[in-house]
Scaffold this motif. Sequence first.
Motif, PDB file in Angstrom:
ATOM      1  N   HIS A   1     -27.689 -31.798 -12.986  1.00  0.00           N
ATOM      2  CA  HIS A   1     -26.591 -30.891 -13.345  1.00  0.00           C
ATOM      3  C   HIS A   1     -26.903 -29.535 -12.754  1.00  0.00           C
ATOM      4  CE1 HIS A   1     -23.497 -28.798 -15.413  1.00  0.00           C
ATOM      5  NE2 HIS A   1     -23.257 -29.732 -16.313  1.00  0.00           N
ATOM      6  N   LEU A   2     -26.094 -29.142 -11.774  1.00  0.00           N
ATOM      7  CA  LEU A   2     -26.381 -27.938 -10.992  1.00  0.00           C
ATOM      8  C   LEU A   2     -26.331 -26.667 -11.829  1.00  0.00           C
ATOM      9  CD1 LEU A   2     -25.406 -27.087  -7.474  1.00  0.00           C
ATOM     10  CD2 LEU A   2     -24.169 -25.764  -9.189  1.00  0.00           C
ATOM     11  N   GLU A   3     -25.462 -26.641 -12.834  1.00  0.00           N
ATOM     12  CA  GLU A   3     -25.294 -25.397 -13.587  1.00  0.00           C
ATOM     13  C   GLU A   3     -26.524 -25.049 -14.420  1.00  0.00           C
ATOM     14  OE1 GLU A   3     -21.489 -25.906 -15.684  1.00  0.00           O
ATOM     15  OE2 GLU A   3     -20.658 -24.593 -14.130  1.00  0.00           O
ATOM     16  N   TYR A   4     -27.338 -26.045 -14.773  1.00  0.00           N
ATOM     17  CA  TYR A   4     -28.499 -25.781 -15.626  1.00  0.00           C
ATOM     18  C   TYR A   4     -29.635 -25.079 -14.898  1.00  0.00           C
ATOM     19  CZ  TYR A   4     -26.946 -28.204 -19.822  1.00  0.00           C
ATOM     20  OH  TYR A   4     -26.291 -28.560 -20.960  1.00  0.00           O
ATOM     21  N   GLY A   5     -29.612 -25.122 -13.543  1.00  0.00           N
ATOM     22  CA  GLY A   5     -30.704 -24.435 -12.864  1.00  0.00           C
ATOM     23  C   GLY A   5     -30.958 -24.965 -11.477  1.00  0.00           C
ATOM     24  N   TYR A   6     -32.206 -24.876 -11.063  1.00  0.00           N
ATOM     25  CA  TYR A   6     -32.576 -25.120  -9.677  1.00  0.00           C
ATOM     26  C   TYR A   6     -33.256 -26.474  -9.510  1.00  0.00           C
ATOM     27  CZ  TYR A   6     -31.088 -20.398  -9.292  1.00  0.00           C
ATOM     28  OH  TYR A   6     -30.303 -19.292  -9.349  1.00  0.00           O
ATOM     29  N   PHE A   7     -33.075 -27.053  -8.327  1.00  0.00           N
ATOM     30  CA  PHE A   7     -33.609 -28.383  -8.030  1.00  0.00           C
ATOM     31  C   PHE A   7     -35.056 -28.280  -7.535  1.00  0.00           C
ATOM     32  CE2 PHE A   7     -29.020 -29.947  -6.841  1.00  0.00           C
ATOM     33  CZ  PHE A   7     -28.642 -29.848  -8.180  1.00  0.00           C
ATOM     34  N   THR A   8     -35.858 -27.483  -8.229  1.00  0.00           N
ATOM     35  CA  THR A   8     -37.233 -27.189  -7.805  1.00  0.00           C
ATOM     36  C   THR A   8     -38.078 -28.457  -7.651  1.00  0.00           C
ATOM     37  OG1 THR A   8     -36.968 -25.171  -9.072  1.00  0.00           O
ATOM     38  CG2 THR A   8     -39.211 -25.705  -8.355  1.00  0.00           C
ATOM     39  N   ALA A   9     -37.819 -29.449  -8.479  1.00  0.00           N
ATOM     40  CA  ALA A   9     -38.589 -30.696  -8.403  1.00  0.00           C
ATOM     41  C   ALA A   9     -38.518 -31.298  -6.999  1.00  0.00           C
ATOM     42  CB  ALA A   9     -38.070 -31.692  -9.429  1.00  0.00           C
ATOM     43  N   TYR A  10     -37.359 -31.133  -6.348  1.00  0.00           N
ATOM     44  CA  TYR A  10     -37.206 -31.716  -5.002  1.00  0.00           C
ATOM     45  C   TYR A  10     -38.117 -31.059  -3.968  1.00  0.00           C
ATOM     46  CZ  TYR A  10     -33.228 -34.726  -6.145  1.00  0.00           C
ATOM     47  OH  TYR A  10     -32.430 -35.714  -6.647  1.00  0.00           O
ATOM     48  N   LYS A  11     -38.543 -29.823  -4.244  1.00  0.00           N
ATOM     49  CA  LYS A  11     -39.433 -29.156  -3.288  1.00  0.00           C
ATOM     50  C   LYS A  11     -40.744 -29.937  -3.191  1.00  0.00           C
ATOM     51  CE  LYS A  11     -41.015 -24.608  -2.003  1.00  0.00           C
ATOM     52  NZ  LYS A  11     -41.211 -23.219  -2.414  1.00  0.00           N
TER      53      LYS A  11
ATOM     54  N   VAL B   1     -41.801 -29.656 -14.074  1.00  0.00           N
ATOM     55  CA  VAL B   1     -41.582 -28.296 -13.575  1.00  0.00           C
ATOM     56  C   VAL B   1     -41.670 -27.343 -14.767  1.00  0.00           C
ATOM     57  CG1 VAL B   1     -40.082 -26.850 -12.146  1.00  0.00           C
ATOM     58  CG2 VAL B   1     -39.884 -29.332 -12.027  1.00  0.00           C
ATOM     59  N   ASP B   2     -42.411 -26.236 -14.619  1.00  0.00           N
ATOM     60  CA  ASP B   2     -42.558 -25.341 -15.783  1.00  0.00           C
ATOM     61  C   ASP B   2     -41.249 -24.660 -16.157  1.00  0.00           C
ATOM     62  OD1 ASP B   2     -42.554 -23.693 -13.551  1.00  0.00           O
ATOM     63  OD2 ASP B   2     -44.162 -22.387 -14.264  1.00  0.00           O
ATOM     64  N   GLN B   3     -40.402 -24.351 -15.158  1.00  0.00           N
ATOM     65  CA  GLN B   3     -39.071 -23.819 -15.467  1.00  0.00           C
ATOM     66  C   GLN B   3     -38.122 -24.070 -14.311  1.00  0.00           C
ATOM     67  OE1 GLN B   3     -39.048 -19.569 -15.874  1.00  0.00           O
ATOM     68  NE2 GLN B   3     -40.308 -19.239 -14.060  1.00  0.00           N
ATOM     69  N   ILE B   4     -36.873 -24.346 -14.642  1.00  0.00           N
ATOM     70  CA  ILE B   4     -35.870 -24.550 -13.586  1.00  0.00           C
ATOM     71  C   ILE B   4     -34.721 -23.554 -13.727  1.00  0.00           C
ATOM     72  CG2 ILE B   4     -36.394 -26.983 -13.183  1.00  0.00           C
ATOM     73  CD1 ILE B   4     -33.230 -26.460 -14.900  1.00  0.00           C
ATOM     74  N   THR B   5     -34.725 -22.772 -14.802  1.00  0.00           N
ATOM     75  CA  THR B   5     -33.665 -21.770 -14.976  1.00  0.00           C
ATOM     76  C   THR B   5     -33.905 -20.554 -14.077  1.00  0.00           C
ATOM     77  OG1 THR B   5     -34.882 -20.957 -16.898  1.00  0.00           O
ATOM     78  CG2 THR B   5     -33.031 -22.427 -17.324  1.00  0.00           C
TER      79      THR B   5
END
Length: 509
Positions: free
Chosen positions: A152-162, A481-485
């Motif tokens: 869900h894009l609105e919840y934050g960033y797709f950091t896990a994909y990095k 991930v520690d945070q995605i917001t």
Amino acid sequence: MNRRLFLATIASLPLLGEGNGFAISNPRFADNPFTLGIASGDPDANSVVLWTKLAIRPLDLDGGMPPADIDVTWEIATSDSFTTILKSGKSRASRLLGHSVHVEVDGLTPDTWYWYRFQAGDATSPVGRTRTMPLASAQKTAFNFAFASCQHLEYGYFTAYKQLAADDNDIVFHLGDYIYEYAASEKRQRRHTNAKLFNVTDYRIRYNQYRMDPLLQAAHARCPWFVTWDDHEVENNYAADISERKGMETPEFLIHRANAYQVYYEMMPLRRTSIPRGPDMLLYRKAKFGNLAELLVLDTRQYRADQPNGDGLAPINDATLSPKQTMLGVTQREWLEQGLKASTGTWNVLAQQVMMGMVDRSMGPEQKYSMDQWPGYAGERMALAKFIQENRIRNTVVLTGDIHTNWVNDLRVDDRKPELPVVATEFVGTSISSGGDGVDKPKILDDLLKENPFVKFHNQQRGYVRCRVTPTQWTSDFMVVDQITKEGGVVTKRASFVVDAGTPGARSV
Ligand SMILES: [Fe+2]
């Protein structure tokens, strides 16, 4: 009768994939048309699907593209320098398919990495890396992959994909909720640009918005994906031709579903066998990674009976045990059983959506289960586990998404009976972003584990699961991930579980 009338209407529409005869062969673009990146998917030993989609202004109607088909060329090479081009060809970005391009390149060498790119007019796409699968007879010693879901894009960033894109994966599974269909909401980190989805145009703009994410693009560029959907690619908790909206008639919902399925096909690196026909689309399929793994990708949405007991939390009762209460539908169920019986893989992998573990979600003496998940279809769920047991299906591992949390479950024919033998192992992967930052341990964790002793691990952070498979051992790393917001979150390994070949069930390492 309604459905037949509807299908008659659909049959009169132009066939997907057929152009309008007018194609621009040497277009000049005012801006980069490759804003959505590239992708590959569904490899077998000799072929793979290459994907791109042209959009100059991805959030505008028709992606800012002219109302014509556009000729696109593709190239596949042995390195990212493209000094030796092995194969190339022409394809067409069809206006009727949102200017998407799907190329099935064949005649490739098994178990080999390749690089690919596209060209349209004077514009060149980013470069993607892909691979073929080993031959079914190949004695492979290692298979590396990851699985992800729920972004869900609105919840934050797709950091896990990095991190996922930095890992050395042979393939990636996406287990559904690639997009969410909801309108924009207030006070979240990112914002949907359009209203709740219904038309083809709505879905195209939403998928384009998600696909503009650079981390998601990088993950697609890194290796081939096997994708499957869950509910939000159409609508929350839909079941076959039944909407969760009260008063929504079947024909109207099937038009909605046809729109959603069409754009799913447009956006994903899928084979021709998945081109939708009206509201129907074949998404369950199988693949092999040498003799090491048989991969069975399931579709638990399109053919399922309606959720019983009002689609909430409820006990396992007659409604869930009824033979009519199917998750897979008869055809897919028979295909799955035949596939498992015929499998030559050391490991048998079910890549699917909803949790199979019969987790009691009600703390205290009462027993309640999620009716949207396999316990709502408990008769079929237990029959499938029994099939695996009776047919001695080797080393069955179930991969699951959907619920935005991590779980490790030892599966029995009936998970309420700890005295029964374990027949398979389930790894449920958390969301990429849905639900926000999350927590490591929920308050009810101790009670949850006490009431469900077959659950070996549970965690509520964001992330993905990374798997290493050898002839003797399966390892799943729960990456969180520690945070995605906020951007720049840090990905770490929260837990690792191992399954030894020949011994179903997971142990912590
Ligand atoms: Fe989800």
